[in-house]
Design a protein around this motif. Structure first.
Motif, PDB file in Angstrom:
ATOM      1  N   LYS A  33      -1.965  -1.756  -1.300  1.00  0.00           N
ATOM      2  CA  LYS A  33      -0.838  -1.157  -1.822  1.00  0.00           C
ATOM      3  C   LYS A  33      -0.616  -0.247  -3.336  1.00  0.00           C
TER       4      LYS A  33
ATOM      5  N   MET B 227      -6.169  -6.511  -1.163  1.00  0.00           N
ATOM      6  CA  MET B 227      -4.635  -6.008  -0.840  1.00  0.00           C
ATOM      7  C   MET B 227      -3.572  -5.527  -1.445  1.00  0.00           C
TER       8      MET B 227
ATOM      9  N   SER C  40      -4.900 -16.107   7.281  1.00  0.00           N
ATOM     10  CA  SER C  40      -4.282 -14.866   7.086  1.00  0.00           C
ATOM     11  C   SER C  40      -3.120 -14.741   7.326  1.00  0.00           C
TER      12      SER C  40
ATOM     13  N   THR D 157      -2.078   1.824   3.518  1.00  0.00           N
ATOM     14  CA  THR D 157      -2.077   1.050   4.282  1.00  0.00           C
ATOM     15  C   THR D 157      -2.443   1.222   5.857  1.00  0.00           C
TER      16      THR D 157
END
Length: 99
Positions: free
Chosen positions: A53, A49, A90, A58
């Motif tokens: 980024k 992740m 998550s 995204t």
């Protein structure tokens, strides 16, 4: 990536509007988690992740929901159980980071 090599979920109409680059990222996420424990999956998820980024990759909520729905549609019962556990964990992390 050639069309024959793509998993069935990547050919599903649910994800037809999601850019290929994003689909490949999601596929990589799920491939790395396949057959792993929940703890192992979460350990691998966080660096991926961060990488997304850093690469300015995204997802809109609609894109993520469509990808998850397509993956679930083409998953075995065992895979669905694992997906549910990962998503639950998550969501817990997301909520714990909010003030």
């Amino acid at each position: 990536m050639e069309n024959q090599e793509r998993p069935a979920w990547m050919k599903d109409p649910l994800v037809k509007d999601i850019p290929e680059r994003k689909l490949q990222f999601v596929e990589q996420l799920f491939a790395q988690g396949h057959g792993k424990s929940q703890k192992e999956v979460m350990t691998r998820l966080m660096p991926m992740m961060k990488k997304a980024k850093a690469e300015n990759l995204t997802f809109t909520p609609q894109e993520m929901n469509a990808a998850i729905a397509a993956i679930r549609k083409h998953s075995s019962r065992e895979e669905l159980t694992q997906i549910d556990k990962i998503l639950e964990k998550s969501r817990g992390k997301d909520n714990s980071q909010k003030p």
